[in-house]
Design an enzyme around this catalytic site. Structure first.
Site, mmCIF file in Angstrom:
data_model
loop_
_atom_site.group_PDB
_atom_site.id
_atom_site.type_symbol
_atom_site.label_atom_id
_atom_site.label_comp_id
_atom_site.label_asym_id
_atom_site.label_seq_id
_atom_site.Cartn_x
_atom_site.Cartn_y
_atom_site.Cartn_z
ATOM 1 C CB THR A 187 19.037 -119.408 113.823
ATOM 2 O OG1 THR A 187 19.423 -118.241 113.242
ATOM 3 C CG2 THR A 187 20.541 -120.459 113.437
ATOM 4 C CB THR A 188 17.329 -122.077 117.953
ATOM 5 O OG1 THR A 188 18.530 -121.215 118.435
ATOM 6 C CG2 THR A 188 17.640 -123.417 118.906
ATOM 7 C CE1 TYR B 227 24.406 -117.695 96.764
ATOM 8 C CE2 TYR B 227 22.360 -116.499 95.710
ATOM 9 C CZ TYR B 227 23.561 -117.281 95.779
ATOM 10 O OH TYR B 227 23.874 -117.751 94.445
ATOM 11 C CE LYS C 299 19.603 -114.154 118.437
ATOM 12 N NZ LYS C 299 19.111 -115.396 118.134
ATOM 13 C CB ILE D 247 17.468 -113.992 121.921
ATOM 14 C CG1 ILE D 247 16.589 -112.622 121.950
ATOM 15 C CG2 ILE D 247 16.796 -115.018 121.032
ATOM 16 C CD1 ILE D 247 16.244 -111.877 120.765
#
Length: 296
Positions: free
Chosen positions: A46-47, A109, A163, A206
């Site tokens: 994501t980051t 989604y 995570k 994380i």
């Protein structure tokens, strides 16, 4: 089974220069993280703005990350998508390139029910021979991996960790009581609950803020696991900086600091926009105050 890593894994930013991935800056950032005690590198999460990267960019980042780390720390590739077939292809690439593991987000989604999640993750894990970290972040995907589903998936020999970015320690505690903690690891995906997460048995974090202070976070982890009660006070001193990189959607704030340290320009790809100047100044000032205080 030993954890892939213990302590601080860094969810790396992807540096840009004129909207192109800056691989030189990426390599320098890896060297900085390893020199400052990061225990693992997570590429294309994501980051790292994974939804806006091309397939070629993702593969190159994974390969550059593996080659630059050169076995000094594990490199974990974010290879999960909302397509099982695409996730398998990218996971196979990462395994062939030498990644130490892959991280798989829940399908977004199109979502899935819990039976679908089991089938999705199992199909990917069956296709590769390296460890898999599941990634549960319902705030972004609109769904969660129920504890019972995690337990069932943990019986797969390649699925070794989660995570946990749920942000609810009740979920974590319930899961801790259900899994075999000798065989399956839990990593926090939220910087702000790190100390509590470790106290109840988590194997690490994380981290987003770890992009700039991996060593300080690793110090807290090491001391906490050795029973140093003062480590929580040290963690409290990190909170202003943790909060500073949460003032807007990740990775908008943390890239203020990675660019300040010279790891790429302050650029993001649409639909993300850079922070306003006032916010950027406040983030940098918080970081500088933290670093100055750490010298005292």
């Amino acid at each position: 089974m030993n954890p892939i890593f213990e302590g601080i894994g860094v969810a790396m930013t992807t540096p840009f220069n004129n909207d192109e991935v800056d691989y030189d800056a990426f390599r320098r950032h890896i060297e900085f993280l390893i020199e400052n005690d990061a225990q693992a590198l997570i590429v294309n999460g994501t980051t790292g703005e994974s939804p806006t990267l091309t397939g070629e960019e993702i593969r190159t980042l994974i390969k550059v990350g593996i080659d630059t780390a050169a076995g000094r720390v594990p490199v974990i590739a974010g290879t999960g998508t909302n397509s099982t077939r695409n996730s398998i292809e990218l996971s196979k690439y990462a395994a062939d390139a030498g990644a130490d593991g892959v991280m798989l987000i829940t399908p977004y989604y199109n979502k899935a029910n819990q039976r679908g999640l089991i089938a999705h993750f199992t199909a990917i894990a069956d296709a590769i021979d390296i460890p898999v970290i599941l990634y549960n972040v319902p705030a972004r995907t609109g769904m969660t991996i129920e504890p019972e589903t995690v337990v069932e998936l943990s019986s797969h020999p390649n699925i070794v960790a989660l995570k946990d970015a749920v942000g609810d320690l009740n979920y974590t505690i319930k899961l801790m009581n259900m899994i075999n903690q000798e065989e399956f690891s839990l990593y926090s995906g939220n910087d702000d609950n790190f100390a509590d997460f470790i106290q109840i048995g988590g194997k690490g974090l994380i981290s987003v803020v770890g992009n700039v202070i991996p060593g300080e976070l690793q110090d807290v982890y090491t001391r906490m696991t050795k029973g140093d009660h003062n480590a929580r006070h040290t963690f409290t001193s990190l909170m202003p900086l943790i909060e500073a990189v949460q003032v807007d959607v990740n990775p908008i704030p943390i890239k203020v600091l990675t660019s300040e340290l010279g790891f790429g320009n302050y650029e993001l790809r649409l639909p993300l926009l850079p922070a306003e100047e006032e916010m950027r100044t406040e983030i940098v000032e918080t970081y500088e105050a933290f670093k100055e205080g750490s010298k005292v």
